[in-house]
Design a protein around this motif. Structure first.
Motif, mmCIF file in Angstrom:
data_model
loop_
_atom_site.group_PDB
_atom_site.id
_atom_site.type_symbol
_atom_site.label_atom_id
_atom_site.label_comp_id
_atom_site.label_asym_id
_atom_site.label_seq_id
_atom_site.Cartn_x
_atom_site.Cartn_y
_atom_site.Cartn_z
ATOM 1 N N HIS A 168 0.849 -1.192 0.000
ATOM 2 C CA HIS A 168 0.000 0.000 0.000
ATOM 3 C C HIS A 168 0.884 1.241 0.000
ATOM 4 N N SER A 169 0.642 2.168 -0.951
ATOM 5 C CA SER A 169 1.448 3.374 -1.033
ATOM 6 C C SER A 169 0.655 4.497 -1.687
ATOM 7 N N ALA B 285 3.414 13.801 -11.201
ATOM 8 C CA ALA B 285 3.176 15.107 -11.823
ATOM 9 C C ALA B 285 2.210 15.876 -10.924
ATOM 10 N N ASP B 286 1.020 16.210 -11.432
ATOM 11 C CA ASP B 286 0.058 16.947 -10.613
ATOM 12 C C ASP B 286 -1.085 16.063 -10.136
ATOM 13 N N ARG B 287 -0.898 14.729 -10.178
ATOM 14 C CA ARG B 287 -1.947 13.793 -9.790
ATOM 15 C C ARG B 287 -1.532 12.985 -8.569
ATOM 16 N N GLY B 288 -2.491 12.687 -7.703
ATOM 17 C CA GLY B 288 -2.256 11.789 -6.588
ATOM 18 C C GLY B 288 -2.883 10.433 -6.880
ATOM 19 N N ILE B 289 -2.113 9.355 -6.696
ATOM 20 C CA ILE B 289 -2.595 8.015 -7.020
ATOM 21 C C ILE B 289 -2.348 7.109 -5.818
ATOM 22 N N GLU B 290 -3.417 6.446 -5.347
ATOM 23 C CA GLU B 290 -3.283 5.487 -4.244
ATOM 24 C C GLU B 290 -3.156 4.079 -4.811
ATOM 25 N N ILE B 291 -2.177 3.343 -4.316
ATOM 26 C CA ILE B 291 -1.903 1.996 -4.799
ATOM 27 C C ILE B 291 -2.012 1.024 -3.631
ATOM 28 N N ASP B 292 -2.761 -0.036 -3.819
ATOM 29 C CA ASP B 292 -2.870 -1.064 -2.779
ATOM 30 C C ASP B 292 -3.017 -2.422 -3.457
ATOM 31 N N ALA B 293 -2.021 -2.760 -4.253
ATOM 32 C CA ALA B 293 -2.099 -4.002 -5.031
ATOM 33 C C ALA B 293 -0.713 -4.340 -5.563
ATOM 34 N N LYS B 294 -0.654 -5.396 -6.351
ATOM 35 C CA LYS B 294 0.574 -5.749 -7.068
ATOM 36 C C LYS B 294 0.676 -4.818 -8.258
ATOM 37 N N THR B 295 1.748 -4.046 -8.324
ATOM 38 C CA THR B 295 1.801 -2.923 -9.252
ATOM 39 C C THR B 295 3.114 -2.876 -10.016
ATOM 40 N N LEU B 296 3.019 -2.505 -11.292
ATOM 41 C CA LEU B 296 4.188 -2.265 -12.124
ATOM 42 C C LEU B 296 4.190 -0.770 -12.458
ATOM 43 N N PHE B 297 5.309 -0.102 -12.145
ATOM 44 C CA PHE B 297 5.409 1.354 -12.299
ATOM 45 C C PHE B 297 6.549 1.708 -13.239
ATOM 46 N N PHE B 298 6.304 2.699 -14.130
ATOM 47 C CA PHE B 298 7.322 3.201 -15.054
ATOM 48 C C PHE B 298 7.596 4.667 -14.741
ATOM 49 N N GLY B 299 8.822 4.960 -14.306
ATOM 50 C CA GLY B 299 9.187 6.317 -13.925
ATOM 51 C C GLY B 299 10.030 6.996 -14.989
ATOM 52 N N ASN B 300 9.664 8.221 -15.312
ATOM 53 C CA ASN B 300 10.337 9.024 -16.331
ATOM 54 C C ASN B 300 11.080 10.165 -15.646
ATOM 55 N N PRO B 301 12.379 10.364 -15.893
ATOM 56 C CA PRO B 301 13.106 11.446 -15.225
ATOM 57 C C PRO B 301 12.600 12.826 -15.609
ATOM 58 N N ILE C 104 9.348 13.574 -15.649
ATOM 59 C CA ILE C 104 8.057 13.773 -14.994
ATOM 60 C C ILE C 104 8.264 13.625 -13.490
ATOM 61 N N PRO C 105 7.930 14.645 -12.700
ATOM 62 C CA PRO C 105 8.182 14.582 -11.258
ATOM 63 C C PRO C 105 7.224 13.640 -10.543
ATOM 64 N N TYR C 106 7.744 12.914 -9.583
ATOM 65 C CA TYR C 106 6.901 12.065 -8.753
ATOM 66 C C TYR C 106 7.554 11.852 -7.401
ATOM 67 N N SER C 107 6.745 11.557 -6.422
ATOM 68 C CA SER C 107 7.244 11.155 -5.105
ATOM 69 C C SER C 107 6.402 9.975 -4.643
ATOM 70 N N TRP C 108 6.923 9.219 -3.675
ATOM 71 C CA TRP C 108 6.320 7.938 -3.325
ATOM 72 C C TRP C 108 6.352 7.765 -1.812
ATOM 73 N N GLU C 109 5.201 7.577 -1.216
ATOM 74 C CA GLU C 109 5.114 7.359 0.232
ATOM 75 C C GLU C 109 4.581 5.955 0.500
ATOM 76 N N ILE C 110 5.350 5.170 1.218
ATOM 77 C CA ILE C 110 4.945 3.794 1.547
ATOM 78 C C ILE C 110 4.135 3.792 2.842
ATOM 79 N N ILE C 111 3.011 3.086 2.809
ATOM 80 C CA ILE C 111 2.135 2.976 3.974
ATOM 81 C C ILE C 111 2.233 1.592 4.608
ATOM 82 N N SER C 112 2.333 0.551 3.783
ATOM 83 C CA SER C 112 2.365 -0.827 4.293
ATOM 84 C C SER C 112 3.607 -1.098 5.131
ATOM 85 N N GLU C 113 3.432 -1.921 6.164
ATOM 86 C CA GLU C 113 4.583 -2.417 6.907
ATOM 87 C C GLU C 113 5.346 -3.432 6.065
ATOM 88 N N GLN C 114 4.621 -4.237 5.298
ATOM 89 C CA GLN C 114 5.240 -5.215 4.404
ATOM 90 C C GLN C 114 5.165 -4.682 2.972
#
Length: 292
Positions: free
Chosen positions: A50-51, A56-72, A74-84
């Motif tokens: 869960h994270s 960019a200018d969007r907030g996205i909540e993730i709580d699943a098995k996820t594949l992410f593609f990051g572009n240098p 496009i700005p992004y930040s990532w906050e982890i919520i899950s303990e695991q």
């Protein structure tokens, strides 16, 4: 909600500079998806947990098995919520992946371009297959195989193509006529102005006429082509992209609002404030005060 320290990309700096890529496992308790950095590499991340992602200018909540593609670009930040929270990450430069100048730019890919789809929710079967590719990459990276880099490129391309197969067919863009070609050149020139990396290097083209002059076409032809292909006028696309970059700079930098306005081509802060409010219905300072 529990914040975790984010390890700097410089941890792998020397290896990235020397090889052009790095692949590693995300172990429980670690946050190695990392905050956006303008000088960073392209990323492909497979994560489970869960994270919250500010992309960019969007907030996205993730709580699943996820594949992410990051572009240098496009700005992004990532906050982890899950303990695991587990997974894998691959960092690479475009020069590492492109074997010749004729290869298509990664920014043209539906996975990395502005407005593309950077996040995919995976089934258990898809997750296991993607994980098997990352495991092979990690194992191969530890060998002294002479053609290891070629093999790594193949694995990275395999990850990209597995994600492309998940994309709807209508997301793919083909040039069929002169209007599409002109529109493509316009969007390429528009994107080349971003991201804004320095206050001393403001964007150069803000109007349809300026873009037409740079592309050596009549402004009427440019406007007709863009409207025919997208259904929206050239000026609307320019405005949307300026506002997207403005929001990213407000969220991800400590530049003053006046500096951001100047970097986006507005000589006076009042011009930028009025422009931003006219298009968004709010003032730049209200975006800056929002939690990241």
């Amino acid at each position: 909600m529990k914040d975790r320290n984010i390890a700097p990309v410089s941890e792998f700096g020397a290896e990235l500079r020397n090889q052009g890529f790095k692949v590693f496992e995300i172990k429980p308790g670690e946050n190695v998806v990392r905050t956006y950095n303008r000088k960073d590499f392209y990323k492909i991340c497979l994560v489970t947990g869960h994270s919250l992602v500010q992309y960019a200018d969007r907030g996205i909540e993730i709580d699943a098995k996820t594949l992410f593609f990051g572009n240098p670009h496009i700005p992004y930040s990532w906050e982890i919520i899950s303990e695991q929270y587990t997974g894998y990450t691959c960092l690479f430069s475009e020069s590492f992946l492109k074997v010749n100048e004729r290869s298509e730019s990664l920014q043209e890919s539906p996975l990395f371009k502005i407005g593309g789809t950077p996040i995919f929710t995976l089934s258990e079967e898809q997750r296991d297959f993607i994980a098997s590719i990352f495991k092979k990459m990690i194992a191969e990276d530890a060998t002294g195989y002479m053609f290891k880099h070629d093999l790594m490129r193949n694995y990275i391309n395999l990850l990209i193509h597995e994600a492309l197969k998940m994309q709807p067919a209508e997301n793919f863009f083909k040039h069929k006529n002169a209007a599409e070609r002109t529109a493509s050149l316009f969007f390429d020139l528009l994107e080349r102005q971003f991201p804004i990396e320095s206050i001393d290097q403001p964007m150069q083209f803000k109007t349809a006429q300026e873009f037409a002059n740079r592309l050596s076409v009549h402004v009427n032809h440019l406007n007709r082509s863009v409207k025919e292909i997208t259904g929206k006028p050239t000026s609307a696309h320019i405005a949307e992209r300026i506002i997207m970059e403005a929001k990213a700079l407000l969220i991800h930098t400590d530049w003053t609002i006046a500096e951001i306005g100047y970097a986006l081509g507005f000589e006076y802060p009042a011009y930028f404030n009025n422009y931003f409010k006219r298009l968004t219905g709010t003032v730049p300072s209200s975006v800056r005060m929002q939690p990241a």
